[in-house]
Design an enzyme around this catalytic site. Structure first.
Site, PDB file in Angstrom:
ATOM      1  N   ARG A 128       0.834  -1.212   0.000  1.00  0.00           N
ATOM      2  CA  ARG A 128       0.000   0.000   0.000  1.00  0.00           C
ATOM      3  C   ARG A 128       0.866   1.258   0.000  1.00  0.00           C
ATOM      4  O   ARG A 128       0.576   2.217  -0.712  1.00  0.00           O
ATOM      5  CB  ARG A 128      -0.960   0.001   1.194  1.00  0.00           C
TER       6      ARG A 128
ATOM      7  N   ASN B 102      -6.184  -3.012   2.116  1.00  0.00           N
ATOM      8  CA  ASN B 102      -6.094  -4.457   2.216  1.00  0.00           C
ATOM      9  C   ASN B 102      -7.489  -5.043   2.324  1.00  0.00           C
ATOM     10  O   ASN B 102      -8.383  -4.435   2.910  1.00  0.00           O
ATOM     11  CB  ASN B 102      -5.306  -4.870   3.464  1.00  0.00           C
TER      12      ASN B 102
END
EC number: 3.6.1.7
Length: 91
Positions: free
Chosen positions: A18, A36
């Site tokens: 990320r 996620n």
């Protein structure tokens, strides 16, 4: 402006994926978010010029960090969204 929604599979959690996407978004000047999923996948939405979005997606598909391994990218065209001209990491 174009918008895409991506679901990314592979070794994509616990490897800075990320954060890598966030840095790439800053580099390419795209907006959206990344998060996620409980399935172990990563979901992201990206929006920007066709050239910037295409380059961003290509980098993400190669793994935005050396520790990530992308095995599959499912990509769908989305509708233009208001992300406040920024790219964020969501939980």
């Amino acid at each position: 402006m174009i918008n895409y929604q991506l679901t990314i599979s592979g070794r994509v959690q616990g490897v800075g994926f990320r954060w890598g996407c966030y840095r790439l978004a800053q580099q390419y000047g795209v907006s959206g978010f990344v998060k996620n999923l409980a399935t172990g996948q990563v979901y992201l939405e990206v929006q920007g010029t066709p050239e910037a979005v295409t380059a961003f997606i290509a980098q993400v598909a190669n793994g935005p960090t050396p520790y990530a391994t992308v095995s599959r990218v499912v990509k769908h065209r989305g509708h233009r969204q208001d992300y406040g001209d920024r790219f964020t990491i969501r939980r």
